[in-house]
Design a protein around this motif. Structure first.
Motif, mmCIF file in Angstrom:
data_model
loop_
_atom_site.group_PDB
_atom_site.id
_atom_site.type_symbol
_atom_site.label_atom_id
_atom_site.label_comp_id
_atom_site.label_asym_id
_atom_site.label_seq_id
_atom_site.Cartn_x
_atom_site.Cartn_y
_atom_site.Cartn_z
ATOM 1 N N PHE A 51 0.840 -1.210 0.000
ATOM 2 C CA PHE A 51 0.000 0.000 0.000
ATOM 3 C C PHE A 51 0.869 1.252 0.000
ATOM 4 N N ASN A 52 0.502 2.202 -0.852
ATOM 5 C CA ASN A 52 1.208 3.484 -0.908
ATOM 6 C C ASN A 52 0.147 4.555 -1.146
ATOM 7 N N GLU A 53 -0.026 5.446 -0.157
ATOM 8 C CA GLU A 53 -1.147 6.384 -0.268
ATOM 9 C C GLU A 53 -0.951 7.426 -1.365
ATOM 10 N N ASP A 54 0.287 7.508 -1.897
ATOM 11 C CA ASP A 54 0.524 8.451 -2.989
ATOM 12 C C ASP A 54 0.454 7.794 -4.368
ATOM 13 N N ALA A 55 0.117 6.501 -4.375
ATOM 14 C CA ALA A 55 0.089 5.788 -5.665
ATOM 15 C C ALA A 55 -0.978 6.397 -6.571
ATOM 16 N N ARG A 56 -0.771 6.255 -7.867
ATOM 17 C CA ARG A 56 -1.811 6.657 -8.816
ATOM 18 C C ARG A 56 -2.813 5.519 -8.910
ATOM 19 N N ASP A 57 -4.062 5.878 -9.128
ATOM 20 C CA ASP A 57 -5.065 4.811 -9.202
ATOM 21 C C ASP A 57 -6.010 5.038 -10.371
ATOM 22 N N LEU A 58 -7.119 4.300 -10.386
ATOM 23 C CA LEU A 58 -8.006 4.348 -11.550
ATOM 24 C C LEU A 58 -8.629 5.725 -11.767
ATOM 25 N N ILE A 68 -3.756 2.686 -17.957
ATOM 26 C CA ILE A 68 -3.822 1.663 -16.900
ATOM 27 C C ILE A 68 -2.477 0.942 -16.745
ATOM 28 N N GLU A 69 -1.768 0.758 -17.864
ATOM 29 C CA GLU A 69 -0.458 0.072 -17.791
ATOM 30 C C GLU A 69 0.488 0.791 -16.828
ATOM 31 N N GLU A 70 0.370 2.132 -16.804
ATOM 32 C CA GLU A 70 1.310 2.914 -15.998
ATOM 33 C C GLU A 70 1.084 2.808 -14.494
ATOM 34 N N ILE A 71 -0.081 2.361 -14.088
ATOM 35 C CA ILE A 71 -0.325 2.317 -12.632
ATOM 36 C C ILE A 71 -0.259 0.903 -12.058
ATOM 37 N N ILE A 72 -0.032 -0.081 -12.940
ATOM 38 C CA ILE A 72 0.014 -1.474 -12.464
ATOM 39 C C ILE A 72 1.254 -1.703 -11.602
ATOM 40 N N LEU A 73 1.056 -2.308 -10.429
ATOM 41 C CA LEU A 73 2.198 -2.718 -9.604
ATOM 42 C C LEU A 73 2.483 -4.178 -9.963
ATOM 43 N N PRO A 74 3.614 -4.444 -10.630
ATOM 44 C CA PRO A 74 3.845 -5.805 -11.116
ATOM 45 C C PRO A 74 4.387 -6.731 -10.018
ATOM 46 N N GLY A 75 4.045 -8.019 -10.129
ATOM 47 C CA GLY A 75 4.656 -9.070 -9.313
ATOM 48 C C GLY A 75 4.529 -8.880 -7.817
ATOM 49 N N VAL A 76 3.352 -8.515 -7.309
ATOM 50 C CA VAL A 76 3.204 -8.382 -5.855
ATOM 51 C C VAL A 76 3.179 -9.754 -5.193
ATOM 52 N N PHE A 77 2.897 -10.778 -6.013
ATOM 53 C CA PHE A 77 2.892 -12.166 -5.548
ATOM 54 C C PHE A 77 3.030 -13.023 -6.807
ATOM 55 N N THR A 78 3.330 -14.308 -6.630
ATOM 56 C CA THR A 78 3.478 -15.189 -7.796
ATOM 57 C C THR A 78 2.308 -15.017 -8.763
ATOM 58 N N GLY A 79 2.596 -14.526 -9.935
ATOM 59 C CA GLY A 79 1.571 -14.405 -10.980
ATOM 60 C C GLY A 79 0.596 -13.248 -10.809
ATOM 61 N N VAL A 80 0.760 -12.445 -9.755
ATOM 62 C CA VAL A 80 -0.260 -11.424 -9.474
ATOM 63 C C VAL A 80 0.295 -9.998 -9.606
ATOM 64 N N VAL A 82 -1.103 -5.817 -9.390
ATOM 65 C CA VAL A 82 -2.198 -5.100 -8.728
ATOM 66 C C VAL A 82 -2.380 -3.702 -9.328
ATOM 67 N N VAL A 83 -3.642 -3.334 -9.533
ATOM 68 C CA VAL A 83 -3.986 -1.933 -9.788
ATOM 69 C C VAL A 83 -4.453 -1.384 -8.447
ATOM 70 N N PRO A 84 -3.644 -0.525 -7.817
ATOM 71 C CA PRO A 84 -3.954 -0.108 -6.439
ATOM 72 C C PRO A 84 -5.052 0.953 -6.386
ATOM 73 N N ALA A 85 -5.564 1.184 -5.197
ATOM 74 C CA ALA A 85 -6.541 2.261 -4.994
ATOM 75 C C ALA A 85 -6.082 3.118 -3.826
ATOM 76 N N THR A 86 -6.440 4.379 -3.886
ATOM 77 C CA THR A 86 -6.208 5.284 -2.755
ATOM 78 C C THR A 86 -7.483 6.091 -2.566
ATOM 79 N N LEU A 87 -7.468 6.961 -1.573
ATOM 80 C CA LEU A 87 -8.670 7.759 -1.283
ATOM 81 C C LEU A 87 -9.140 8.601 -2.473
ATOM 82 N N THR A 88 -8.202 8.975 -3.344
ATOM 83 C CA THR A 88 -8.568 9.789 -4.519
ATOM 84 C C THR A 88 -9.646 9.113 -5.358
ATOM 85 N N LEU A 89 -9.628 7.788 -5.351
ATOM 86 C CA LEU A 89 -10.550 7.050 -6.220
ATOM 87 C C LEU A 89 -12.012 7.364 -5.912
ATOM 88 N N ALA A 90 -12.285 7.780 -4.676
ATOM 89 C CA ALA A 90 -13.672 8.105 -4.306
ATOM 90 C C ALA A 90 -14.242 9.166 -5.252
#
Ligand SMILES: Nc1ncnc2c1ncn2[C@@H]1O[C@H](COP(=O)(O)OP(=O)(O)OP(=O)(O)O)[C@@H](O)[C@H]1O
Ligand SMILES: [Mg+2]
Length: 378
Positions: A51-58, A68-80, A82-90
């Motif tokens: 989690f990073n509260e300054d991350a860019r999200d949807l 969308i490619e630019e905000i993907i966090l790659p390889g957070v787990f085997t095969g996974v 993540v497109v993260p979310a922060t409060l901005t998404l509201a």
């Protein structure tokens, strides 16, 4: 890419926990998974410790600032990934978009990365606002976690209505799986809820349920899915089976991005799901075993045995019909010991002559499950 939206406008029913653990189990199985966090609380990325509260999200994607490619966090787990979310998404709930495209934003932005993933898992917020509608509009399947508690069932009808509206609006079927979560089958209330869910939504209920355990909370605190934190725990096995079930069900359904002509009518879809279930049972080696008890009408009858850690009715679906109590349980071939608890009194099964002496001086009844036998009556 097949898309699973995990949605229920009721809060705290296990959406995020399921999104994290389902994604991880699919990843471990060699699938390429994108977990999309659509909840401004941002808990999905927290579950993988990123989690990073300054991350860019949807929100930034919907406003066209980034792809969308630019905000993907790659390889957070085997095969996974993540497109993260922060409060901005509201704020995305209130973006000015043309009415007919209101719920199409996610579909449009996922289009360029459809080939990169086998599955997208969407963690929806606890509301039926614009973000959730975007998820439902693009979903190939909606997974509704249902908390087995007093108010757990209250939101399901509303979810069904919302999905029916989306079906009509987009002219396609959207299959639903209900996942009982926070199951504590030691309590009478929980067993009643399980029974009610089975009766009301029979065809839509997943064959898997997720038990209530502190291990899941501990895992989140460590930023790891349960399959990594405690791979042999019951709940890790349950999420693993859920992944198997959904892979089989989705395999039978053309993805929503595919040619509309290939869409099956609802009836065909149901039989595809039934076939997938039967295959799953064969694949895992488990069989549905039905025990029927007569002359016990009006009594509280529970089943405990070596197959459910002697926890009364854990993993057991009960049906009552014309004075017959039916206990359904999924078992691998083998021999099991069991007892009945009738109105609170533990005893051997009076209709089964095969018994062994147990450590407390009483008798346990014996159940044999053989290969290929669909049903066993004693
Ligand atoms: N099977 C379980 N056993 C024990 N605790 C659980 C289980 N599933 C979820 N929880 C806990 O219940 C709480 C709510 O779960 P979760 O965040 O997954 O629900 P949610 O539906 O995503 O909630 P929200 O609607 O707020 O997004 C969390 O503290 C989580 O750790
Ligand atoms: Mg959540």
């Amino acid at each position: 890419m097949k898309i699973i939206a995990i949605a229920n406008h009721k809060g705290g029913c296990g959406k995020t926990t399921t999104a994290i653990n389902l994604s991880a189990c699919l990843g471990i199985k060699g699938q390429r998974v994108l977990l999309l966090d659509l909840d401004p609380q941002g808990h999905s990325s927290l579950g993988f410790g990123v989690f990073n509260e300054d991350a860019r999200d949807l929100y930034d994607v919907f406003t066209g600032e980034v792809s969308i490619e630019e905000i993907i966090l790659p390889g957070v787990f085997t095969g996974v990934d993540v497109v993260p979310a922060t409060l901005t998404l509201a704020a995305a709930e209130h973006l000015p978009v043309r009415n007919e495209e209101r719920d199409e934003q996610l579909r449009i932005h996922l289009q360029p990365i459809r080939e990169r993933y086998d599955y997208a898992v969407i963690d929806c917020p606890p509301s039926t606002g614009l973000l959730s509608l975007n998820a439902l509009a693009v979903a190939d399947l909606v997974l509704i976690p249902v908390e087995m508690s007093l108010f757990g069932l209250s939101g399901i009808d509303h979810m069904y209505k919302t999905i029916a509206l989306m079906r009509a609006r987009h002219n396609r079927d959207i299959p639903i799986r209900l996942l009982p979560t926070l199951v504590d089958s030691r309590t009478r209330l929980c067993r009643q809820f399980l029974h009610e869910v089975g009766e009301r939504f029979a065809d839509d209920v997943s064959s898997v349920m997720v038990q209530s355990t502190v291990r899941l909370k501990e895992a989140v605190r460590q930023g790891a899915p349960i399959i990594a934190y405690d791979p042999t725990s019951t709940v890790a096995v349950q999420y693993n089976r859920l992944a198997d079930e959904l892979m089989l069900v989705l395999d039978a359904i053309p993805a929503s991005g595919e040619d509309r002509e290939r869409k099956s009518p609802i009836g065909q879809m149901k039989s595809a799901i039934e076939n997938a279930r039967a295959q799953l049972r064969k694949f895992s080696g488990e069989q549905k075993v039905t025990l029927r008890f007569y002359d016990l009408a009006g009594k509280d009858v529970r089943l405990a045995g070596s197959f459910n850690d002697w926890v009364p009715d854990q993993g057991v679906i009960t049906r009552w019909a014309d004075g017959v109590v039916e206990k359904n349980v999924m078992l691998m071939p083998g021999s099991y010991e069991y007892r009945l608890i009738i109105d609170g009194v533990w005893q051997e099964d009076p209709s089964n002559p095969e018994q062994v002496l147990n450590l407390s001086g009483g008798y346990n009844s014996i159940l044999h499950v053989e290969e290929e036998h669909e049903e066993i009556s004693v």
